[in-house]
Scaffold this motif. Structure first.
Motif, PDB file in Angstrom:
ATOM      1  N   UNK A  40       0.709  -1.197  -0.104  1.00 44.86           N
ATOM      2  CA  UNK A  40      -0.005  -0.017   0.088  1.00 44.86           C
ATOM      3  C   UNK A  40       0.754   1.274   0.041  1.00 44.86           C
ATOM      4  N   UNK A  41       0.337   2.410  -0.650  1.00 43.66           N
ATOM      5  CA  UNK A  41       1.089   3.439  -0.507  1.00 43.66           C
ATOM      6  C   UNK A  41       0.123   4.763  -0.786  1.00 43.66           C
ATOM      7  N   UNK A  42       0.598   5.811  -0.605  1.00 42.39           N
ATOM      8  CA  UNK A  42      -0.170   7.157  -0.667  1.00 42.39           C
ATOM      9  C   UNK A  42       0.750   8.062  -1.416  1.00 42.39           C
ATOM     10  N   UNK A  43      -0.047   8.874  -2.269  1.00 42.69           N
ATOM     11  CA  UNK A  43       0.558   9.568  -3.376  1.00 42.69           C
ATOM     12  C   UNK A  43      -0.064  10.947  -3.682  1.00 42.69           C
ATOM     13  N   UNK A  44       0.531  11.910  -4.274  1.00 45.90           N
ATOM     14  CA  UNK A  44      -0.091  13.083  -4.689  1.00 45.90           C
ATOM     15  C   UNK A  44      -1.021  12.741  -5.820  1.00 45.90           C
ATOM     16  N   UNK A  45      -2.530  13.008  -5.737  1.00 47.54           N
ATOM     17  CA  UNK A  45      -3.211  12.575  -6.929  1.00 47.54           C
ATOM     18  C   UNK A  45      -3.254  13.838  -7.933  1.00 47.54           C
ATOM     19  N   UNK A  46      -3.603  13.227  -9.090  1.00 48.53           N
ATOM     20  CA  UNK A  46      -3.560  14.442 -10.056  1.00 48.53           C
ATOM     21  C   UNK A  46      -4.545  15.368 -10.030  1.00 48.53           C
ATOM     22  N   UNK A  47      -4.348  16.694 -10.334  1.00 44.32           N
ATOM     23  CA  UNK A  47      -5.399  17.727 -10.386  1.00 44.32           C
ATOM     24  C   UNK A  47      -5.683  18.025  -8.935  1.00 44.32           C
ATOM     25  N   UNK A  48      -4.592  17.743  -7.919  1.00 44.94           N
ATOM     26  CA  UNK A  48      -5.025  17.844  -6.418  1.00 44.94           C
ATOM     27  C   UNK A  48      -3.692  18.603  -5.871  1.00 44.94           C
ATOM     28  N   UNK A  49      -3.412  19.740  -6.308  1.00 49.00           N
ATOM     29  CA  UNK A  49      -1.870  20.371  -5.905  1.00 49.00           C
ATOM     30  C   UNK A  49      -1.692  19.992  -4.566  1.00 49.00           C
ATOM     31  N   UNK A  53      -1.581  28.207  -9.365  1.00 48.56           N
ATOM     32  CA  UNK A  53      -1.365  26.700  -9.143  1.00 48.56           C
ATOM     33  C   UNK A  53       0.071  26.393  -9.753  1.00 48.56           C
ATOM     34  N   UNK A  54       0.961  26.958  -9.413  1.00 47.04           N
ATOM     35  CA  UNK A  54       2.468  26.675  -9.928  1.00 47.04           C
ATOM     36  C   UNK A  54       3.298  28.077 -10.461  1.00 47.04           C
ATOM     37  N   UNK A  55       4.410  27.745 -10.861  1.00 39.03           N
ATOM     38  CA  UNK A  55       4.816  26.550 -11.220  1.00 39.03           C
ATOM     39  C   UNK A  55       6.482  26.432 -10.903  1.00 39.03           C
ATOM     40  N   UNK A  56       7.031  25.451 -10.928  1.00 37.48           N
ATOM     41  CA  UNK A  56       8.258  25.189 -10.805  1.00 37.48           C
ATOM     42  C   UNK A  56       9.271  25.486 -12.142  1.00 37.48           C
ATOM     43  N   UNK A  94     -14.465  28.234  -1.645  1.00 34.91           N
ATOM     44  CA  UNK A  94     -13.536  28.580  -0.488  1.00 34.91           C
ATOM     45  C   UNK A  94     -12.822  30.016  -0.633  1.00 34.91           C
ATOM     46  N   UNK A  95     -13.500  30.832  -1.544  1.00 40.31           N
ATOM     47  CA  UNK A  95     -12.997  32.265  -1.909  1.00 40.31           C
ATOM     48  C   UNK A  95     -11.772  32.076  -2.521  1.00 40.31           C
ATOM     49  N   UNK A  96     -11.565  31.092  -3.398  1.00 42.77           N
ATOM     50  CA  UNK A  96     -10.311  30.713  -4.341  1.00 42.77           C
ATOM     51  C   UNK A  96     -10.628  30.317  -5.690  1.00 42.77           C
ATOM     52  N   UNK A  97     -10.186  30.906  -6.695  1.00 41.64           N
ATOM     53  CA  UNK A  97     -10.183  30.312  -8.101  1.00 41.64           C
ATOM     54  C   UNK A  97      -8.890  29.847  -8.435  1.00 41.64           C
ATOM     55  N   UNK A  98      -8.935  28.539  -8.776  1.00 41.40           N
ATOM     56  CA  UNK A  98      -7.837  27.930  -9.056  1.00 41.40           C
ATOM     57  C   UNK A  98      -7.717  27.683 -10.698  1.00 41.40           C
ATOM     58  N   UNK A  99      -6.537  28.091 -11.042  1.00 40.54           N
ATOM     59  CA  UNK A  99      -6.339  27.964 -12.611  1.00 40.54           C
ATOM     60  C   UNK A  99      -5.919  26.530 -13.063  1.00 40.54           C
ATOM     61  N   UNK A 100      -6.796  25.591 -13.224  1.00 40.74           N
ATOM     62  CA  UNK A 100      -6.691  24.178 -13.037  1.00 40.74           C
ATOM     63  C   UNK A 100      -5.957  23.543 -14.272  1.00 40.74           C
TER      64      UNK A 100
END
Length: 314
Positions: free
Chosen positions: A64-73, A265-268, A224-230
């Protein structure tokens, strides 16, 4: 008391109420959103859903593992109260040992000094839209103002009702070969966009040339008073006319003087970061934590995969 709760036993009404009322609530953490981007996820819950942490759940080679899911920064700990380093550390320590590999992005209000985790820093860019548009525009960089002037001279028009799949198709046709995005992730993205629109949280905008050609598209999510450029897509014509600058400026103009934060939403990527900062946004960091408790050869293989991981596309 913090409890580990399996997905089937999560009270999603109470869960969503916690996210809605959290001091750091993000759309990524709502149950319906996680159901799409993770499919399988469990949770750590304190008391009667006062503090919560989602745990994406994957399994490979029997581990089992846990990971950063896509489209959920950003995920991590969400709370209706003030969040301390000690509370975040406590939650991390409560992740069951059966998760042999842990990799997650916390959120901007989560910090920890837990030395058992390898840590890194992720980045996003935020722009507070509370000021009048004239003030926001003043804070644009010289280059952004110049590009915007060229865009206005190109007779572009904005549509606020573009089919989400068209935004994905523009990306695939023009930048798809540059990125190793799996086909399943595009399917997840399309399903997510449709759900966001259905739930009243998504907006799919596009830019058309004077020849009525769709040259750029962007998908925004609001909560939640935030717009995300997804997500976004552009073609060569959009590059020539600075259509994405035109589109983002229109969004800022129409939402100025609202109690709303625009999250790029980023970026590096240095070029994207420069583009986002050109609108006057500020760089904000969030912690990334990782722990590899896999056995010998599997641990080595996972380390190799992690080092080669490609940056996410925008």
């Amino acid at each position: 008391m913090i409890k580990h709760i399996l997905h089937k036993d999560i009270d999603k009404v109470k869960w969503d109420s916690c996210i809605r009322n959290s001091v750091n609530g993000l759309i990524y953490a709502y149950a319906w959103y996680l159901d799409i981007v993770c499919g399988k996820w469990d949770a750590l819950v304190e008391d009667d859903y006062v503090n919560v942490m989602p745990l994406s759940r994957g399994e490979k080679y029997g581990f089992l593992y846990t990971y950063p899911p896509p489209y959920a920064q950003q995920l991590g700990v969400f709370s209706t109260k003030q969040i301390t380093k000690e509370k975040v550390t406590e939650f991390l320590s409560c992740i069951p040992a059966k998760y042999r590999y842990i990799e997650m992005n916390l959120n901007t209000l989560n910090r920890t000094n837990d030395k058992s985790f390898e840590t890194g820093e992720g980045v996003t860019h935020l722009l507070d839209l509370i000021s009048p548009y004239a003030t926001l525009h003043t804070n644009y960089s010289t280059q952004t103002k110049r590009n915007l002037k060229k865009a206005f001279a190109s007779s572009l028009t904005v549509s606020k009702n573009v089919q989400p799949k068209k935004v994905i198709d523009i990306f695939k046709a023009n930048r798809g070969k540059e990125h190793t995005i799996k086909a399943v992730h595009f399917t997840i993205l399309n399903n997510l966009m449709q759900a966001c629109i259905k739930n009243g949280h998504g907006h799919s905008w596009g830019v058309y040339t004077k020849e009525k050609e769709l040259c750029a598209g962007a998908f925004f999510v609001e909560s939640n008073r935030r717009t995300i450029f997804l997500f976004s897509g552009t073609n060569k014509k959009a590059f020539e006319t600075h259509a994405m600058t035109f589109l983002i400026n229109r969004y800022i103009e129409e939402n100025a003087q609202k109690n709303l934060v625009f999250d790029f939403e980023g970026s590096t990527d240095s070029d994207l970061a420069r583009f986002y900062k050109g609108f006057g946004s500020k760089e904000v960091h969030f912690m990334q934590v990782r722990k590899n408790n896999l056995p010998g050869p599997v641990k080595w293989l996972k380390e190799m995969q992690f080092r080669k991981k490609a940056p996410a596309a925008k």
